[in-house]
Design an enzyme around this catalytic site. Structure first.
Site, short mmCIF file in Angstrom:
data_model
loop_
_atom_site.label_atom_id
_atom_site.label_comp_id
_atom_site.label_asym_id
_atom_site.label_seq_id
_atom_site.Cartn_x
_atom_site.Cartn_y
_atom_site.Cartn_z
N ASN A 94 -5.13 -9.29 -8.43
CA ASN A 94 -5.23 -9.99 -7.14
C ASN A 94 -6.51 -10.77 -6.98
O ASN A 94 -6.60 -11.62 -6.12
CB ASN A 94 -5.08 -8.97 -6.00
N THR A 148 0.83 -1.20 0.00
CA THR A 148 0.00 0.00 0.00
C THR A 148 0.87 1.25 0.00
O THR A 148 0.65 2.18 -0.77
CB THR A 148 -0.94 0.00 1.22
N HIS A 197 4.91 -9.65 2.80
CA HIS A 197 4.08 -10.69 3.42
C HIS A 197 3.31 -11.51 2.38
O HIS A 197 2.66 -12.49 2.71
CB HIS A 197 3.14 -10.08 4.48
N THR A 231 13.07 5.87 10.73
CA THR A 231 14.13 4.91 11.05
C THR A 231 13.87 3.59 10.34
O THR A 231 12.77 3.06 10.37
CB THR A 231 14.18 4.70 12.58
N CYS A 253 -8.91 -7.19 0.78
CA CYS A 253 -9.03 -5.75 0.97
C CYS A 253 -10.43 -5.25 0.65
O CYS A 253 -10.82 -4.18 1.11
CB CYS A 253 -8.03 -5.01 0.11
#
Lengths: 384, 402
Positions: free
Chosen positions: A149, A70, A200, A236, A323
């Site tokens: 997808n 995303t 993932h 970070t 989604c």
């Protein structure tokens, strides 16, 4: 348990988790710190970047770590819009894109950008002629996913890339989240400028991903701050996540050599078996589709109820994409392909990993057949 | 177009008389190292040219690697065809077709070494020129300034055809001109100085001065990364890391501040010279560039150079900074050099160093303290690393995590 929902997410490999834990606990330094711990973390990050780049046959300086698909899609689209809005404000996307592409574009539309949706044919495929016809003088971006997808259709990326080579000011973004490890993509030869990845979906961890940004392509950052990732993505760095992603990608590529063939066998077994079930329509086209996705509809069966019925026997699959399934809307992709409303409304998606077997496929076919029969009986009683 | 070989033309080697064999061997070695990732290729070195037989490997990638090798003047992807007119015609046509853009012109340059071949040069011109004219509508002949120059070479064993002439890196094969030590600081200049010297065939070993804790591990990493880039040219390179802290501290204590930089440079040069002697090098290379900073005035060079009569090569001496940066970018060292870590030259920098130091004065200041043991100690404790270019196969301490 039979897990057939690998396009929603995959189970992380144990080795990937081990790396994540080890890096998080032993090499926890901030790559920007001056001391040795920082240096170690920086080295790990560099090695992760180099490995990901090598596996994708691109340069390490073209890989930017993000928090996932995303973010990569948003960065590619909004980053292009911010950086190049003076060149033009026209964006093109296919009508079967992931919500993170569509949503980003629609947000830009409210800010004064113009967007054009490319239609798809009955197989869910974008036609290169349509891309060409949509291009305007002020077009700055074309975004087309590699593998859909919901139904698994492979888009003609190489052909679109070839077309777009004639328009050097238009950037070409490809959402390859579903393609990694299943369908080969040659970022350099196919003329892709921006490409999104999510770890993932290939047995890495949630919250990690990458955006390929071709050398010389400039994007405005979404996140401002400490100027990490060459100022494109402040924050970070998730060193452990990046290392875990690099490992997951390597393992996926290695396993893929045999795994893809295995997936194809499982998929065709499913396809043949399911097609025999009454009132079941396979929505995934026969050819030019990814080896791991199979979409089908069962007339007169409420998808959600069957999903839960199957779950009781330890079988996990999904209605359309994860989604959009919460919204309970019919599949956008199926509607765009011209599938009738009632079938689009009762769509199921099976998505495989290398670990799924033909035995599992046989069990799932039986379970679906049984479940559908039962549900139809109940529905009929209900109607009486 | 399916090229099956790449023809390599030698640059200045061809004029090197009796040393030619040595030069060709060095070049062959460079080519083998550069193409190590293409296991199927074969290299055939001849007196006047070299062939890389592609054997199915990626021609474009091979050419990309070859373009960086010193000692190659130009290269051309070529195809080998049997002496059969029909086969030759088809090959010639598809070669020209693969390059032809509308409105372009062509010519044929035949070379007929095999005098028994059925066509003479004008026959070759007519036959193949005619065939191309018939089959590519719109193409014209221009013998003076053609866009496409189709070379047809008739040798006794076969016919070779090529169209493209790609410029090589020039220079001389690395290692053909002896060995020298490069003073590698971590800045933009010294890697470029090393690169340009390598281009003239010199094999280099790098010397770096490391002053922990004043300079960090990262500055060492940076130098190692620079060395890796330079190592790509020859496959590997030695890097000597000199522990320099003790010397720098004692200079700070002993030498007046405005002369400390001159003395520091003198000691660096002496140490480098010692390492050179051990490693049997013949010269020392620096990134000095006239007038850039205080240590690089002629007066400074005169005072510093006093410590040795080994030739000091300063390939950047007359160049403008922008030209140096351009080369640094071309050879991929610029991005490494601009990483913001201190090196041994930027710490202890006096606020106003002498731009015109006097040799006699600096000798006088140094005479109050015996630096010799410190210098010998630094030389003895120098760490020698063998640096190889980054590659996928290179093991790292973290490999089990990946």
């Amino acid at each position: 348990m039979i897990y057939f929902d690998n396009s929603a997410t995959t189970r992380p490999y144990n080795e990937v988790l081990d790396s994540f834990v080890k890096v998080s606990s032993e090499f926890f330094g901030n790559p920007s710190s001056l001391h040795g711990l920082g240096l170690q973390a920086e080295k790990l990050l560099t090695q992760a970047r180099t490995q990901v780049a090598n596996l994708l046959s691109v340069k390490p300086t073209e890989i930017y770590f993000t928090s996932g698909g995303t973010e990569s899609n948003n960065l590619a689209i909004k980053g292009t819009a911010m950086m190049h809005k003076n060149k033009g404000k026209h964006l093109i996307l296919s009508s079967v894109e992931h919500p993170s592409v569509r949503g980003a574009m629609e947000q830009l539309q409210k800010l004064g950008f113009d967007i054009t949706y490319l239609p798809v044919d009955q197989y869910g495929r974008v036609m290169v002629e349509d891309v060409k016809a949509s291009i305007r003088k002020d077009t700055i971006l074309v975004s087309v996913m590699h593998v859909n997808n919901e139904v698994g259709t492979i888009q003609p990326i190489a052909e679109i890339g070839k077309l777009l080579r004639q328009y050097p000011t238009i950037l070409f973004h490809v959402d390859a989240v579903q393609a990694v490890g299943k369908v080969h993509l040659n970022l350099t030869e196919d003329g892709v400028d921006l490409c999104s990845f999510s770890a993932h979906k290939f047995h890495g961890l949630k919250g990690t991903g990458a955006l390929f940004i071709r050398e010389g392509t400039r994007l405005g950052p979404l996140l401002s701050g400490g100027n990490q990732e060459w100022k494109v993505r402040s924050g970070t760095e998730n060193v452990a996540g990046a290392v875990a992603m690099a490992k997951a990608l390597r393992m996926t590529m290695v396993k893929g050599e045999l795994g893809i063939e295995k997936m194809k066998r499982v998929k065709s077994l499913l396809r043949e078996g399911l097609a025999r079930i009454d009132d079941l329509t396979i929505n995934t086209p026969l050819e030019n589709t990814a080896p791991h996705i199979l979409n089908f509809s069962i007339k007169g069966v409420k998808a959600e109820v069957l999903i839960h019925t199957l779950e009781q026997t330890g079988i996990y699959l999904s209605t359309t994409s994860a989604c959009s399934s919460k919204k309970q809307l019919p599949s956008q992709t199926l509607l765009a392909m011209g599938v009738p409303d009632d079938l689009a409304d009762s769509a199921f998606r099976i998505s495989l990993s290398y670990d799924n077997t033909e035995d599992e496929a046989r069990m799932v076919i039986k379970a679906i057949e049984k479940g559908a029969k039962q549900l139809r009986k109940v529905m009929k009683l209900h109607e009486l | 177009m399916n090229y099956d070989r790449i023809l390599i033309r030698y640059g200045e080697i061809s004029t090197k008389g009796r040393n030619r064999k040595k030069f060709v061997d060095k070049l062959r070695k460079s080519v083998r190292i550069a193409l190590a990732s293409f296991p199927k290729i074969k290299i055939r070195a001849e007196r006047d040219r070299m062939y890389v037989l592609v054997n199915g490997e990626n021609v474009d990638e091979i050419i990309k690697s070859l373009k960086n090798i010193f000692g190659i003047q130009s290269l051309s992807p070529a195809i080998r065809v049997e002496k059969d007119l029909d086969q030759m015609k088809e090959a010639a046509l598809s070669l020209v077709k693969s390059l032809y853009k509308e409105g372009q012109t062509f010519k044929i340059s035949p070379k007929r070494s095999d005098k028994t071949f059925e066509l003479d040069t004008s026959g070759i011109n007519h036959t193949f020129g005619g065939y191309i004219l018939e089959n590519i509508p719109g193409i014209k002949v221009d013998v003076k300034n053609p866009d496409i120059n189709l070379k047809i070479e008739v040798l006794s064993e076969a016919i070779y055809m090529s169209c493209e002439n790609i410029l090589g890196a020039g220079g001389l094969p690395v290692g053909s001109s002896g060995k020298a030590m490069l003073m590698l600081s971590g800045g933009i200049d010294s890697p470029v100085a090393g690169y340009l010297t390598m281009k003239r065939g010199v094999e280099i070993e790098a010397v770096h001065f490391f002053s922990p804790p004043y300079t960090s591990e990262r500055s060492k990493e940076k130098v190692i990364d620079l060395a890796k880039k330079l190592a790509e040219i020859f496959g590997s390179m030695k890097l000597h890391i000199v522990p320099f802290t003790a010397i720098q501290q004692s200079i700070k204590e002993q030498i007046p501040e405005n002369y400390s930089m001159t003395t520091t440079r003198r000691f660096m040069l002496r140490i480098t010279d010692e390492i050179r002697r051990k490693q049997e090098g013949l010269a020392i290379i620096t990134g000095d560039n006239l007038g850039q900073v205080a240590s690089q005035t002629l007066e400074s060079m005169y005072a510093i150079n006093d410590v040795t009569n080994t030739p000091i090569l300063r390939p950047l001496l007359t160049m403008d900074k922008n030209d140096i940066i351009k080369i640094a970018k071309d050879i991929d060292t610029y991005d490494i050099s601009i990483r913001p870590f201190e090196d041994c030259c930027t710490i202890f920098v006096p606020s106003s160093p002498k731009t015109k130091p006097k040799k006699e004065k600096v000798q006088h200041y140094e005479s109050f303290f015996d630096y010799e043991p410190l210098i010998q100690e630094a030389v003895e404790n120098t760490e020698m690393l063998t640096i190889r270019p980054d590659s996928k196969e290179q093991p790292s301490e973290f490999d089990d995590l990946f």
